[in-house]
Design a protein around this motif. Sequence first.
Motif, PDB file in Angstrom:
ATOM      1  N   LEU A 266      16.284  55.472  85.028  1.00 28.57           N
ATOM      2  CA  LEU A 266      16.827  56.681  85.648  1.00 28.57           C
ATOM      3  C   LEU A 266      18.139  56.424  86.378  1.00 28.57           C
ATOM      4  CD1 LEU A 266      13.571  58.321  87.043  1.00 28.57           C
ATOM      5  CD2 LEU A 266      14.777  58.817  84.925  1.00 28.57           C
ATOM      6  N   GLU A 267      18.540  55.168  86.501  1.00 28.34           N
ATOM      7  CA  GLU A 267      19.821  54.838  87.123  1.00 28.34           C
ATOM      8  C   GLU A 267      20.951  54.790  86.105  1.00 28.34           C
ATOM      9  OE1 GLU A 267      19.528  51.757  90.447  1.00 28.34           O
ATOM     10  OE2 GLU A 267      17.753  51.281  89.230  1.00 28.34           O
ATOM     11  N   LEU A 268      20.623  54.946  84.831  1.00 35.61           N
ATOM     12  CA  LEU A 268      21.604  54.839  83.754  1.00 35.61           C
ATOM     13  C   LEU A 268      21.742  56.169  83.031  1.00 35.61           C
ATOM     14  CD1 LEU A 268      20.332  51.451  82.278  1.00 35.61           C
ATOM     15  CD2 LEU A 268      22.379  51.758  83.672  1.00 35.61           C
ATOM     16  N   ALA A 269      22.918  56.390  82.461  1.00 30.91           N
ATOM     17  CA  ALA A 269      23.144  57.617  81.691  1.00 30.91           C
ATOM     18  C   ALA A 269      24.147  57.341  80.590  1.00 30.91           C
ATOM     19  CB  ALA A 269      23.649  58.737  82.594  1.00 30.91           C
ATOM     20  N   VAL A 270      23.972  58.023  79.473  1.00 33.75           N
ATOM     21  CA  VAL A 270      24.920  58.005  78.362  1.00 33.75           C
ATOM     22  C   VAL A 270      25.380  59.440  78.143  1.00 33.75           C
ATOM     23  CG1 VAL A 270      25.287  57.472  75.934  1.00 33.75           C
ATOM     24  CG2 VAL A 270      23.788  56.023  77.297  1.00 33.75           C
TER      25      VAL A 270
END
Length: 802
Positions: A266-270
């Motif tokens: 949940l700390e990453l996004a694309v």
Amino acid sequence: MNIVIGPPAAGKTARLLQVAKRALEDGQRVWWVGLPSQRNYIYRRATAESALLGLEFLSSQQVYYRLLAAAQALKPLLVGTGRIAYVGEALKLLEDALPSPGEARLFSRAIAEAKRYGHSADSLATTLGLKTDDSSEMARLCRVFRQYEQVKGERWDYDDFRSEALNLALAGKVNPEADVIIVDGFRELGPLEWQLYLTLSQSHELWLSLPELPPSVDTSAFNVERLSPPAQTNTVHHHLAPNPISESRWVLRALKRDLAEGLGPLELAVILPPGQLKAFSSLADEYGIPLMDETPKALADTPLGNLLLNVLELPDYPTASRLLAIPELSALANAALERNVAGREALTVLAEELGLADLWQRWLTRLEVPSDELAWAQDLTSSLPSMLGVDGNERLQDHMLERAKEASVLAKGASFRAWWAALLQETFIFERPRGGIALLTATLASGRRFTKAYVMHATEGAYSVGEKEDYFISEDVRVALTAIFGKDSDAGTALPKRFLGRDQLLFQELVSRAEVVTITYPEADQGGPLAPETDLLTASPTTSPSEASGDLQPLPALPLGSRLELANPDSYHANISTLNLGGVSIESLAFYDRCAFRFWAQQRLRDNVDDADTSQQTVWWRQLIKRLREYGTLNQVRLETLQTDFPAARHWLSAQQDALMPLSYGVYLPERRQPQAHLDAASRTGEAVTLTHFVAPGSLPDDAKSAQKAAEDVFNRRWTEQWTANYLLTERGVSSVKLVVWPVLGEPCTAHTIDYPWRRIVNKTHKVSAAYMRFQRGDTSPQPGFICRECPVFDICREGTR
């Protein structure tokens, strides 16, 4: 009204969370109004330190519903597809011709925009200065708008809810359940929303955050809090990739590294343009990256919906890919792919060549819409699950039939199919995505922050708010935003210009979505060279002059993240070539001989692997034979018990009791030696032995000659009886062995009478001995071949892929 103004990532949400927590500590109830995609993010941030009581996240549409419901002023809701269908009906009534779904969609979007700015059909015509006999497209829009309102009657579309909520607020008839209302996460507000929140602020504490104030708004009556542009607290990297595939693989390797270093999903996004999402998701499976695709799903994107869409479009636009949706037409589809043909006439000729003309014509006839469209649609949707080989989904099927009802009001025959297909593509359904790394579009990323974000495919024009000239109302008729939000303006007297440079704010958002933002640009794709988005480069304060001028750094090296990236892509193989496999029956050895690995794997994964038909162990007649084998011998009491427990065999048991009584069931030979033959039944008269094998009801033909041939085939496939015959003749002094096949509910049939060791059964005995020697060594090496196509443990072995 309290207004917090600041650029993206200036801390507006953090400031408003302080306001919310202070209100909650005082026992007040708080509404937090934002975009639906921000809901989980806001709840996670608000409860990061402790649980909260009294905070509720609402979308703007939910606010309208709440206000109208409290005032008991709700009307039936007209969903998005309903609007398109009613606009189509309005066009049909006005022009006496059925419009295409695309034409109705164009009008419905124009009507939605007019209502978003408070227009009715008459006020729009007055604003545009249209005359009664005007024949322009603007006048046509107003006529369709007016007819649409008459057709929909008392129903309300989404824009009606907004207008009616504002009217109630202006009349002082709304009373929000919250004590404090916080509006956050929007790039801009329309004039109706602005006026609604302004009215609510007269009776409730209201906080609103925006990147910038609407133009010409008098702020003297508000408490305006301006947040300074943030000091450079995040890092932005820019990299150039050779092509989109290299770019995707690099980002997936980077995500795998981030997860390995301890970052949570949940700390990453694309962040990707909408057209690139499916390709990236498909490639992510290779790397084992868990993705949480939050993009809205159309009904046509589901397996059932996509199948229905292909079937509906097949008669008018037959292609090989649409044929593949129907298993019965797979042979025709494969031939069409090989010859690269499409179209009804070409496929008809091809079907005649393949001998599939009747099947192809049956399907074309089935897909012709009869006079009762809804009954036909009901039959088609109910048959979809069996065609696809999946369980039915009542919720999706209900959605499909609702769209069919809307289409049936407008169209008949082939036009009904076209309209039904169009409405399926406009129906969006909510499916909770599986947890993982957020896969987002630029809009879904708005108002949210991450530890790391990857903005991919940042090429010229890929990221945009979609500003383009309207088909009906040109730019020279529209007005600036200052005329709409000005002090003396009326929200219902104008439409704003389309080209307002909103992309710049989008670019500022993208480069501030995380503490570390990595922006990648593919250099070229199959269409040719690509140019980076210059405005996105310069939106970052950390962009160097060389990057802004186009001298981008290549992708840095990262550890490999997929087995396919290795020089030797062979997968790891555990050493299971020698295992202690225990005891075994003769027929299990036959199964073992076909593939030792499959035998071992199924023995480990399933309770019983005695032969290849383990999937049939629950059939009632097998349960009957199993009971006989457990009894060993049959008497009158046991016979009556069997008749009670197996009513389907009651008459057969009674009629055949004289033949069944003398048999010994569940015979194991030899008694104290491996391997053993597990026999259904046997009997002995002097030196003659009879071996009986029970088969399914109806397994043998009624004709005596054909029945004997079928019985011989049964024993030719089995090892047990052949090995036993040789054993009895050579080691037990038996003079003859009779092999009998007995169908349950039928008559026994003698396949062979053997009075000396035939070469066939001697060879089978040698084969049993060779297989048993391998079995004793614990050999479990796979034997790939055609059997891999239907192997239930193929994904464990994978040898068939070689």
